[in-house]
Motif scaffolding. Sequence first.
Motif, PDB file in Angstrom:
ATOM      1  N   LYS A 330      25.368 133.620   6.868  1.00  0.00           N
ATOM      2  CA  LYS A 330      25.570 133.390   8.310  1.00  0.00           C
ATOM      3  C   LYS A 330      27.032 133.116   8.656  1.00  0.00           C
ATOM      4  CE  LYS A 330      22.535 129.916   8.892  1.00  0.00           C
ATOM      5  NZ  LYS A 330      21.869 128.628   9.208  1.00  0.00           N
ATOM      6  N   GLN A 331      27.829 132.788   7.646  1.00  0.00           N
ATOM      7  CA  GLN A 331      29.249 132.495   7.872  1.00  0.00           C
ATOM      8  C   GLN A 331      30.086 133.758   7.644  1.00  0.00           C
ATOM      9  OE1 GLN A 331      30.223 129.576   8.964  1.00  0.00           O
ATOM     10  NE2 GLN A 331      32.436 129.873   8.869  1.00  0.00           N
ATOM     11  N   PRO A 332      30.892 134.212   8.628  1.00  0.00           N
ATOM     12  CA  PRO A 332      31.708 135.429   8.420  1.00  0.00           C
ATOM     13  C   PRO A 332      32.593 135.293   7.187  1.00  0.00           C
ATOM     14  CG  PRO A 332      31.870 134.665  10.700  1.00  0.00           C
ATOM     15  CD  PRO A 332      31.101 133.621   9.952  1.00  0.00           C
ATOM     16  N   GLY A 333      32.718 136.384   6.445  1.00  0.00           N
ATOM     17  CA  GLY A 333      33.609 136.390   5.290  1.00  0.00           C
ATOM     18  C   GLY A 333      32.998 135.866   4.006  1.00  0.00           C
ATOM     19  N   TYR A 334      31.739 135.405   4.073  1.00  0.00           N
ATOM     20  CA  TYR A 334      31.079 134.866   2.880  1.00  0.00           C
ATOM     21  C   TYR A 334      29.826 135.682   2.552  1.00  0.00           C
ATOM     22  CZ  TYR A 334      34.039 130.716   2.906  1.00  0.00           C
ATOM     23  OH  TYR A 334      35.120 129.869   2.836  1.00  0.00           O
ATOM     24  N   VAL A 335      29.332 135.475   1.318  1.00  0.00           N
ATOM     25  CA  VAL A 335      28.126 136.167   0.883  1.00  0.00           C
ATOM     26  C   VAL A 335      27.445 135.268  -0.156  1.00  0.00           C
ATOM     27  CG1 VAL A 335      29.247 137.466  -0.985  1.00  0.00           C
ATOM     28  CG2 VAL A 335      27.309 138.464   0.191  1.00  0.00           C
ATOM     29  N   ALA A 336      26.110 135.376  -0.274  1.00  0.00           N
ATOM     30  CA  ALA A 336      25.401 134.636  -1.333  1.00  0.00           C
ATOM     31  C   ALA A 336      25.178 135.581  -2.509  1.00  0.00           C
ATOM     32  CB  ALA A 336      24.066 134.111  -0.806  1.00  0.00           C
ATOM     33  N   VAL A 337      25.444 135.086  -3.713  1.00  0.00           N
ATOM     34  CA  VAL A 337      25.343 135.918  -4.922  1.00  0.00           C
ATOM     35  C   VAL A 337      24.224 135.400  -5.824  1.00  0.00           C
ATOM     36  CG1 VAL A 337      26.535 136.545  -7.072  1.00  0.00           C
ATOM     37  CG2 VAL A 337      27.776 136.581  -4.886  1.00  0.00           C
ATOM     38  N   THR A 338      23.359 136.303  -6.275  1.00  0.00           N
ATOM     39  CA  THR A 338      22.320 135.912  -7.238  1.00  0.00           C
ATOM     40  C   THR A 338      22.749 136.339  -8.642  1.00  0.00           C
ATOM     41  OG1 THR A 338      20.610 136.176  -5.543  1.00  0.00           O
ATOM     42  CG2 THR A 338      19.865 136.057  -7.831  1.00  0.00           C
ATOM     43  N   LEU A 339      22.855 135.355  -9.536  1.00  0.00           N
ATOM     44  CA  LEU A 339      23.155 135.633 -10.947  1.00  0.00           C
ATOM     45  C   LEU A 339      21.831 135.975 -11.614  1.00  0.00           C
ATOM     46  CD1 LEU A 339      25.437 132.528 -11.712  1.00  0.00           C
ATOM     47  CD2 LEU A 339      26.163 134.790 -10.938  1.00  0.00           C
ATOM     48  N   ASN A 378      16.071 132.966 -11.227  1.00  0.00           N
ATOM     49  CA  ASN A 378      17.484 133.338 -11.305  1.00  0.00           C
ATOM     50  C   ASN A 378      18.296 132.170 -10.755  1.00  0.00           C
ATOM     51  OD1 ASN A 378      17.211 136.119 -12.302  1.00  0.00           O
ATOM     52  ND2 ASN A 378      16.240 136.535 -10.331  1.00  0.00           N
ATOM     53  N   ILE A 379      19.622 132.341 -10.664  1.00  0.00           N
ATOM     54  CA  ILE A 379      20.485 131.265 -10.136  1.00  0.00           C
ATOM     55  C   ILE A 379      21.405 131.841  -9.059  1.00  0.00           C
ATOM     56  CG2 ILE A 379      22.378 129.670 -10.720  1.00  0.00           C
ATOM     57  CD1 ILE A 379      20.920 129.066 -13.329  1.00  0.00           C
ATOM     58  N   VAL A 380      21.554 131.098  -7.968  1.00  0.00           N
ATOM     59  CA  VAL A 380      22.336 131.574  -6.816  1.00  0.00           C
ATOM     60  C   VAL A 380      23.622 130.776  -6.641  1.00  0.00           C
ATOM     61  CG1 VAL A 380      22.336 131.613  -4.267  1.00  0.00           C
ATOM     62  CG2 VAL A 380      20.376 132.535  -5.536  1.00  0.00           C
ATOM     63  N   LEU A 381      24.715 131.487  -6.360  1.00  0.00           N
ATOM     64  CA  LEU A 381      25.941 130.864  -5.836  1.00  0.00           C
ATOM     65  C   LEU A 381      25.939 131.222  -4.359  1.00  0.00           C
ATOM     66  CD1 LEU A 381      28.513 131.911  -8.619  1.00  0.00           C
ATOM     67  CD2 LEU A 381      27.334 129.713  -8.397  1.00  0.00           C
ATOM     68  N   ALA A 382      25.734 130.233  -3.504  1.00  0.00           N
ATOM     69  CA  ALA A 382      25.388 130.529  -2.110  1.00  0.00           C
ATOM     70  C   ALA A 382      26.581 130.804  -1.189  1.00  0.00           C
ATOM     71  CB  ALA A 382      24.555 129.378  -1.534  1.00  0.00           C
ATOM     72  N   ASP A 383      27.791 130.444  -1.607  1.00  0.00           N
ATOM     73  CA  ASP A 383      28.924 130.500  -0.672  1.00  0.00           C
ATOM     74  C   ASP A 383      30.156 131.164  -1.284  1.00  0.00           C
ATOM     75  OD1 ASP A 383      27.706 128.766   1.515  1.00  0.00           O
ATOM     76  OD2 ASP A 383      27.633 127.368  -0.165  1.00  0.00           O
ATOM     77  N   VAL A 384      30.052 132.449  -1.560  1.00  0.00           N
ATOM     78  CA  VAL A 384      31.175 133.141  -2.211  1.00  0.00           C
ATOM     79  C   VAL A 384      31.972 133.943  -1.178  1.00  0.00           C
ATOM     80  CG1 VAL A 384      31.801 134.839  -3.985  1.00  0.00           C
ATOM     81  CG2 VAL A 384      29.850 133.298  -4.364  1.00  0.00           C
ATOM     82  N   GLU A 385      33.299 133.835  -1.243  1.00  0.00           N
ATOM     83  CA  GLU A 385      34.146 134.624  -0.329  1.00  0.00           C
ATOM     84  C   GLU A 385      34.036 136.110  -0.685  1.00  0.00           C
ATOM     85  OE1 GLU A 385      38.212 133.108  -0.163  1.00  0.00           O
ATOM     86  OE2 GLU A 385      37.412 131.088  -0.527  1.00  0.00           O
ATOM     87  N   GLN A 386      33.865 136.942   0.328  1.00  0.00           N
ATOM     88  CA  GLN A 386      33.721 138.387   0.092  1.00  0.00           C
ATOM     89  C   GLN A 386      34.915 138.969  -0.668  1.00  0.00           C
ATOM     90  OE1 GLN A 386      32.850 140.235   3.884  1.00  0.00           O
ATOM     91  NE2 GLN A 386      30.977 139.048   4.154  1.00  0.00           N
ATOM     92  N   THR A 387      36.114 138.460  -0.377  1.00  0.00           N
ATOM     93  CA  THR A 387      37.319 139.003  -1.023  1.00  0.00           C
ATOM     94  C   THR A 387      37.381 138.655  -2.517  1.00  0.00           C
ATOM     95  OG1 THR A 387      38.514 137.044  -0.323  1.00  0.00           O
ATOM     96  CG2 THR A 387      38.728 138.990   1.076  1.00  0.00           C
TER      97      THR A 387
END
Length: 552
Positions: A330-339, A378-387
Amino acid sequence: MYLYDHYDQQIVNERVAQFRDQTRRYFAGELTEDEFLPLRLQNGLYVQRHAPMLRIAVPYGLLSSTQLRMLAHITRKYDKGYAHVTTRTNMQLNWPKLEQVPDILQDLASVQMHAIQTSGNCIRNTTTDQFAGVARDELVDPRPWCELIRQWSTFHPEFARLPRKFKIAVNGCVNDRAAIEVHDIGLEAVNSSEGELGFRVLVGGGLGRTPMLASVINEFIPWPHLLSYLEAILRVYNRFGRRDNKFKARIKILVKALTPEGFAEKVAEEWQHLKDGPSTLTDTEVQRVSQYFTAPDYLPLNDAPELLAEQDAQYPGFARWRSRNTTAHKQPGYVAVTLSLKKTGVPTGDVSEAQLDAIADLADRYSFSEARNTHEQNIVLADVEQTKLLQLWLEIRELGFATPNIGLLSDIICCPGGDFCALANAKSIPVAEAIQQRFADLDYLFDIGDLDLNISGCMNACGHHHVGHIGILGVDKKGEEFYQVSLGGNSGRNASLGSILGPSFAQDTMPDVINKIIDVYIEQRTAEERFIDTYQRIGAQPFKERVYASHH
């Protein structure tokens, strides 16, 4: 993340001291096996086929990097170097020594962790969506409500000896990633026509030997009354639930016996005594808990579609991973990543001590020092910068977390099965592995698309096979291990239970059987259909014919 106050810490510390003394008395012969059993279960300690198993509570799946490092340390020092993520987002140790468990619990207490109420006939870990707080389709962050339920249900004297174990899940989103329809109680956040927040209450879902979907017993309970209403449900269960038969003791059996309407009436009646009583929630209390779940210090970023498209073109493997293992934020520029913990050759959901340390490090550098366990193991990193995605992907490839299979056939939910569990009729890990190996070709997996494959080693259904699009259940036939296949299960919104295809199959034929099922789907599907859609349209018959044709 919720942080303990001195009361929380004192409770957990006292529990450790108490269990240390109970363990001492057991080894001194002052407590019998039968007397020690309920005491160890209250601290998450099972005795399995080969060794004790300790189940550690991870409330609604949230872990700090400090806690991850402690889990790595414990796994190294007291176990065989790996831990296991469960479908209730907890952590399990499969080889602790009984006499060392008090030390493990003391180490856990030093980082605000414990194993309280992870087993026994009590209210277990409340679960929710792994993308809580960051999901774009979220109406309300469910985590404060999970925490309120956790605080209310922990050590609640009235619910320490329920007829059977009890599981609650909370969903705050448009999509249901918390599988609320297969829980003893499922709660869905909704707004009334006046815009007031409340909860839709479902009761009586569950898997195990008699799988059932939950029924709605209340379309809208205003938020201040949430806990008193839950208390009413549990009182009715405590009073009328079957204690004479372990297999009929879950609340789903009671809801069915009374009918959902009859059950709802009894709850309404009971609630009259509790409504507006001491467990009524106040704004102050909700605020107190909610302050722990405020957004981290996000940078004012914009989405980076051009950069990501460029990187996708340069690294096809990255593009493929990004399409499966990242989720919009929901935050611009971020993405949630599933390991992905589903690399072929590694038992589903297992994570080594070195990997736990690595995840802690990744969480610190990429995601505000937090990670989350998921219901799919699995394990999630919820707040990763897209860049920073490309950099992260390059790192996790080395660590074995970058298998781009989230939501695909090889992202299998699987219980530990006969390799560890004393209850299991059959092994589940080797079957999962054989299927993963058969479908190791990622292009083919991508072509098959979204598919939930779930495996359980016995009727207790810890692998949730009933709600897999394809479900596999280990059965014992005169001492031989066989596997029953069901199709058409679904755990999201409009959940459904799978139907058994027919007679069971020998272990070594399982990859072929799954292959034939997939072939029928590939031949029959329309362009936009997922496996579950095709199955719902054409029914079981075409699958049956193909699978059993050469079987006779």
